[in-house]
Design an enzyme around this catalytic site. Structure first.
Site, PDB file in Angstrom:
ATOM      1  N   CYS A   2      14.937   3.250   7.310  1.00  0.00           N
ATOM      2  CA  CYS A   2      15.988   2.322   6.832  1.00  0.00           C
ATOM      3  C   CYS A   2      16.252   1.290   7.818  1.00  0.00           C
ATOM      4  O   CYS A   2      15.541   1.394   8.910  1.00  0.00           O
ATOM      5  CB  CYS A   2      17.323   3.257   6.677  1.00  0.00           C
ATOM      6  SG  CYS A   2      16.920   4.572   5.515  1.00  0.00           S
ATOM      7  N   ARG A  27      12.316  -2.499   5.436  1.00  0.00           N
ATOM      8  CA  ARG A  27      12.260  -1.299   6.029  1.00  0.00           C
ATOM      9  C   ARG A  27      12.772  -0.388   4.361  1.00  0.00           C
ATOM     10  O   ARG A  27      12.770   1.001   4.796  1.00  0.00           O
ATOM     11  CB  ARG A  27      13.382  -1.116   7.006  1.00  0.00           C
ATOM     12  CG  ARG A  27      12.836  -1.878   8.278  1.00  0.00           C
ATOM     13  CD  ARG A  27      13.701  -1.788   9.575  1.00  0.00           C
ATOM     14  NE  ARG A  27      13.601  -0.343  10.011  1.00  0.00           N
ATOM     15  CZ  ARG A  27      12.639   0.021  11.003  1.00  0.00           C
ATOM     16  NH1 ARG A  27      12.020  -1.236  11.496  1.00  0.00           N
ATOM     17  NH2 ARG A  27      12.503   1.261  11.522  1.00  0.00           N
ATOM     18  N   TRP A  74      16.094   3.303   2.459  1.00  0.00           N
ATOM     19  CA  TRP A  74      14.919   3.643   1.750  1.00  0.00           C
ATOM     20  C   TRP A  74      15.358   5.359   1.513  1.00  0.00           C
ATOM     21  O   TRP A  74      15.155   6.156   2.510  1.00  0.00           O
ATOM     22  CB  TRP A  74      13.640   3.620   2.676  1.00  0.00           C
ATOM     23  CG  TRP A  74      12.503   4.068   1.789  1.00  0.00           C
ATOM     24  CD1 TRP A  74      11.657   3.412   0.916  1.00  0.00           C
ATOM     25  CD2 TRP A  74      11.768   5.463   2.219  1.00  0.00           C
ATOM     26  NE1 TRP A  74      10.636   4.232   0.542  1.00  0.00           N
ATOM     27  CE2 TRP A  74      10.765   5.305   1.116  1.00  0.00           C
ATOM     28  CE3 TRP A  74      12.101   6.596   2.811  1.00  0.00           C
ATOM     29  CZ2 TRP A  74       9.828   6.364   1.214  1.00  0.00           C
ATOM     30  CZ3 TRP A  74      11.260   7.467   2.632  1.00  0.00           C
ATOM     31  CH2 TRP A  74      10.025   7.491   1.838  1.00  0.00           C
ATOM     32  N   ASN A  98      19.157   5.762  10.324  1.00  0.00           N
ATOM     33  CA  ASN A  98      17.496   5.719   9.906  1.00  0.00           C
ATOM     34  C   ASN A  98      16.921   6.992  10.259  1.00  0.00           C
ATOM     35  O   ASN A  98      17.028   7.186  11.394  1.00  0.00           O
ATOM     36  CB  ASN A  98      17.167   4.588  10.470  1.00  0.00           C
ATOM     37  CG  ASN A  98      15.649   4.270  10.486  1.00  0.00           C
ATOM     38  OD1 ASN A  98      14.919   4.969   9.333  1.00  0.00           O
ATOM     39  ND2 ASN A  98      15.093   3.497  11.214  1.00  0.00           N
ATOM     40  N   GLY A  99      16.393   7.443   9.467  1.00  0.00           N
ATOM     41  CA  GLY A  99      15.655   8.832   9.711  1.00  0.00           C
ATOM     42  C   GLY A  99      16.049   9.992   8.932  1.00  0.00           C
ATOM     43  O   GLY A  99      16.384   9.740   7.829  1.00  0.00           O
ATOM     44  N   GLU A 480      -9.446   0.315   0.089  1.00  0.00           N
ATOM     45  CA  GLU A 480      -8.287  -0.418   0.545  1.00  0.00           C
ATOM     46  C   GLU A 480      -7.915  -1.070  -0.774  1.00  0.00           C
ATOM     47  O   GLU A 480      -6.708  -1.501  -1.176  1.00  0.00           O
ATOM     48  CB  GLU A 480      -8.861  -1.540   1.650  1.00  0.00           C
ATOM     49  CG  GLU A 480      -7.683  -2.422   1.751  1.00  0.00           C
ATOM     50  CD  GLU A 480      -6.485  -2.403   2.243  1.00  0.00           C
ATOM     51  OE1 GLU A 480      -5.958  -1.205   2.301  1.00  0.00           O
ATOM     52  OE2 GLU A 480      -5.482  -3.097   2.228  1.00  0.00           O
ATOM     53  N   LYS A 484      -4.228  -1.280  -2.566  1.00  0.00           N
ATOM     54  CA  LYS A 484      -3.592  -2.519  -2.791  1.00  0.00           C
ATOM     55  C   LYS A 484      -3.059  -2.756  -4.386  1.00  0.00           C
ATOM     56  O   LYS A 484      -2.093  -3.000  -4.647  1.00  0.00           O
ATOM     57  CB  LYS A 484      -4.561  -3.839  -2.495  1.00  0.00           C
ATOM     58  CG  LYS A 484      -4.645  -4.371  -1.279  1.00  0.00           C
ATOM     59  CD  LYS A 484      -3.276  -4.831  -0.380  1.00  0.00           C
ATOM     60  CE  LYS A 484      -2.577  -3.508   0.114  1.00  0.00           C
ATOM     61  NZ  LYS A 484      -3.084  -3.446   1.590  1.00  0.00           N
ATOM     62  N   GLU A 487      -0.419  -0.083  -5.150  1.00  0.00           N
ATOM     63  CA  GLU A 487       1.028  -0.129  -4.788  1.00  0.00           C
ATOM     64  C   GLU A 487       1.810  -1.300  -5.151  1.00  0.00           C
ATOM     65  O   GLU A 487       2.868  -1.467  -5.336  1.00  0.00           O
ATOM     66  CB  GLU A 487       0.917  -0.166  -3.132  1.00  0.00           C
ATOM     67  CG  GLU A 487       0.240  -1.312  -2.427  1.00  0.00           C
ATOM     68  CD  GLU A 487       0.240  -1.237  -0.998  1.00  0.00           C
ATOM     69  OE1 GLU A 487       1.326  -0.710  -0.370  1.00  0.00           O
ATOM     70  OE2 GLU A 487      -0.787  -1.587  -0.478  1.00  0.00           O
ATOM     71  N   HIS A 503     -21.121  12.933  -8.042  1.00  0.00           N
ATOM     72  CA  HIS A 503     -20.486  14.109  -7.686  1.00  0.00           C
ATOM     73  C   HIS A 503     -19.099  14.599  -8.540  1.00  0.00           C
ATOM     74  O   HIS A 503     -18.250  15.191  -7.977  1.00  0.00           O
ATOM     75  CB  HIS A 503     -20.449  14.341  -6.350  1.00  0.00           C
ATOM     76  CG  HIS A 503     -21.892  14.230  -5.653  1.00  0.00           C
ATOM     77  ND1 HIS A 503     -22.881  15.208  -5.811  1.00  0.00           N
ATOM     78  CD2 HIS A 503     -22.437  13.130  -4.881  1.00  0.00           C
ATOM     79  CE1 HIS A 503     -23.851  14.478  -5.056  1.00  0.00           C
ATOM     80  NE2 HIS A 503     -23.608  13.513  -4.514  1.00  0.00           N
ATOM     81  N   LYS A 603       8.269  -0.918   4.506  1.00  0.00           N
ATOM     82  CA  LYS A 603       7.212  -1.429   5.430  1.00  0.00           C
ATOM     83  C   LYS A 603       6.859  -0.580   6.474  1.00  0.00           C
ATOM     84  O   LYS A 603       5.813  -0.560   7.002  1.00  0.00           O
ATOM     85  CB  LYS A 603       7.587  -2.970   5.690  1.00  0.00           C
ATOM     86  CG  LYS A 603       6.580  -3.640   6.473  1.00  0.00           C
ATOM     87  CD  LYS A 603       5.756  -4.340   5.593  1.00  0.00           C
ATOM     88  CE  LYS A 603       4.341  -4.989   6.282  1.00  0.00           C
ATOM     89  NZ  LYS A 603       3.255  -4.981   5.617  1.00  0.00           N
TER      90      LYS A 603
END
Ligand code: F6R
Length: 608
Positions: A2, A27, A74, A98-99, A480, A484, A487, A503, A603
């Site tokens: 947050c 955040r 968040w 935050n946490g 990657e 991308k 998300e 496999h 982020k």
């Protein structure tokens, strides 16, 4: 994850608090809230969802008051609704956090048994409840804070406002970052210096275990036993950064197109292009003296590290142990002080990466950090800092930070190769020549492929699943690409080593799952083409990302072929990152998702 901010100001603060929240929205953006004290009354406005909902609320019902705190959330504990939005109020105590308070259920049960009435489902509310209880018991605010800090366990940055003391804010840090901003006759607190940049550039970073008391005249800092401690004040560069989209629709688009410029900036920090030599003073670690590198990071930064592993091992013959930080920190891997450890993080605040760093430090390893935010905790706790110089990355999906991390890792690997006598002076020159060409090639590729990526994204948006394949450094790139796409477009995607196809994942191949093959015409090309054959033979639809030589060498039918210029193997990962970024971006735009702030993400990940 947050964002929190507080001001003990001279005049109304609500608008400035919201301005700071806008800079912290990266955040988290599940809900937002602001609280102030005015004429002995504490009041708040909170709203579910993005910050503009809170702005609308404040427009209709403004909040006067010269002292206030604010929060952008968040969600961890409790759904993202208005009731769970911060600030939390209990009997004249207001808290933003935050946490995660790890022992919150135990504290909640204890407080409930004593008659406390909880309004929210959050872990944060136990902090407000505990403080309110101590104040009711007649304990002064400062002592109540210390008592509370010795009861709660977990990771937190906390800001607290007491109705009975309108000229003071109190704060504490145990884990997530917290910065004090020094103004003229007013004081600020925020999750980072960028949030405070419009108000001041004089910053004091709190460290874990710090408790701060702020009034208009300044800040006093103590440990959790109440003993005074002193922390340095420094001048932050954050104010220098312009945080706007320019002519672009999204920050992500702007950041994709900024890459040639920021990479060039990053490279010139590590390479002296006049003499064509790596700047040894910028490499910080004695690569000749170490027996290996332990690398740890999360998400995109981890994938940059994985590309780096290929480079360090090939160009410097330096063994690399790499793992995602959430595994690394608990793996109890045997480490030797003869190794160095490297941590890669855009934000420099990722909780798992920081914990891995501390584990390596305890084991006596020399610590290097590849970070974007030079004033971050990871940078501050490292022996050698390797800035990636990408400038603020606002889009939640990392783009320019990824390629800048790669540029820095490539420079370090070349530096290590030279130091270890693996790369000759002539080879160094040739490699640096390729790096020097990179910004120009990136700019022309971005121009060249943009229309094709936009058109292709319309086709891609029709699918529910996509597979990305690559070999060598194109393997991390495949992962990657998948990261991308998933998300920001929410299309399910997986990245695989091309050789692993048979496999397992080959069972998924049919006409409903496009396979994006990343294959420059390098030493793996023939092998990757064989894997493409296997896909084609099963009716799979291929999107082929290759170079001119690769396009000329393959005759397989594809859904689309994206042809990039032929480039040296060293710089291929940075060049081939561009189509995968643009493809994800345009697919998300076409599907109408929130590109810069995709659902459920944030982020800066400062919780485990
Ligand atoms: C994905 C992305 C994340 C971050 C990860 C680590 O686009 O941005 O996967 O790479 O959360 O963050 P940092 O680099 O700040 O440690």
């Amino acid at each position: 994850m947050c964002g929190i901010v507080g001001i003990v100001g001279k005049d109304a603060v609500a608008e400035r608090l919201v301005d700071a929240l806008r800079r912290l929205e990266y955040r988290g953006y599940d809900s937002a809230g602001v609280a102030t004290i005015h004429e002995g009354r504490m009041a708040r406005r909170r709203a579910e969802g993005k910050l503009f909902n809170l702005e609308n609320r404040l427009h209709d019902e403004p909040l006067p008051g010269a002292t206030g705190i604010a929060h952008t959330r968040w969600a961890t504990h409790g759904v993202p609704n208005e009731t769970n939005a911060h600030p939390h109020f209990v009997d004249g105590v207001a808290v933003v956090h935050n946490g995660i308070i790890e022992n919150f259920s135990e504290l909640r049960e204890e407080l409930k048994a004593e008659g406390a009435d909880f309004a929210s489902q959050t872990d944060t509310e136990v902090v407000a409840q505990l403080l309110a209880k101590y104040i009711r018991e007649g304990i002064p605010a400062r002592a109540a804070m210390l008592k509370m800090l010795n009861r709660v366990k977990g990771a937190y940055a906390l800001l607290v406002m007491f109705r009975e003391d309108p000229n003071t804010l109190m704060a504490a840090r145990s884990g997530p970052p917290l910065a004090i901003g020094h103004g003229r006759g007013e004081m600020f607190l925020g999750s980072d210096a960028i949030a405070l940049a419009p108000f001041t550039n004089e910053i004091t970073y709190l460290v874990d275990g710090d408790f701060a008391v702020l009034t208009r005249d300044g800040a006093k800092i103590f440990d959790f036993s109440g003993n005074p401690v002193s922390r340095q004040r420094q001048v932050s560069q954050a104010a220098a950064y312009v945080v706007d989209k320019g002519n672009h629709r999204h920050f992500m688009e702007k950041e994709i197109y900024e890459q040639p410029e920021v990479i060039s900036h990053a490279l010139s920090h590590y390479v002296d292009f006049a003499s064509n030599r790596i700047r040894v003073d910028a490499t910080g670690i004695d690569f000749k003296a170490i027996s290996g590198l332990a690398v740890s990071a999360c998400g995109t930064a981890y994938l940059a590290g994985l590309v780096g592993k290929y480079w360090f091992e090939r160009y410097a013959r330096l063994p690399v142990e790499i793992d995602v930080a959430s595994e690394f920190r608990y793996r109890e891997m045997p480490l030797s002080p003869s190794q160095a450890a490297l941590f890669i993080s855009q934000s420099g605040e990722t909780a798992d990466t920081l914990a891995s760093l501390r584990y390596c430090k305890e084991n006596g390893l020399k610590i290097g950090a590849v970070v974007n935010v030079k004033e971050s905790t990871i940078a501050r706790e490292s022996d050698a800092v390797f800035p990636i110089l990408a400038g603020p990355e606002i889009g939640v999906a990392s783009t320019k930070a990824f390629t800048c991390q790669l540029a820095v890792l490539a420079s370090l690997a070349i530096g290590a190769g030279c130091a270890r006598g693996i790369i000759s002076a002539d080879e160094e020159k040739a490699m640096l020549k390729h790096l020097a060409e990179m910004p120009r090639i990136m700019a022309s590729v971005l121009n060249l492929i943009q229309p094709q990526m936009e058109a292709l994204s319309r086709d891609l948006s029709k699918y529910k699943d996509v597979l990305y394949l690559g070999r060598g450094t194109s393997f991390p790139l495949a992962m990657e690409g998948a990261l991308k796409l998933k998300e920001i477009s929410y299309i399910h995607a997986e990245g695989y080593a091309a050789g692993e196809l048979k496999h397992g994942p080959i069972a998924l191949i049919d006409e409903n799952m496009p396979v994006i093959v990343i294959a420059p015409h390098d030493r793996f090309f023939e092998k990757t083409v064989s894997n493409m054959q296997e896909v084609a033979a099963r009716g799979g639809r291929i999107i082929f990302i290759t170079d001119e030589a690769g396009a000329a060498a393959s005759t397989l039918p594809t859904m689309a072929t994206i042809t990039l210029p032929n480039v040296d193997e060293l710089i291929a990962p940075m060049i081939f990152a561009l189509p995968i970024q643009l493809l994800a971006y345009h697919t998300a735009v076409f599907m109408g998702t929130d590109v810069d702030q995709p659902r459920n993400l944030a982020k800066s990940v400062t919780v485990e």
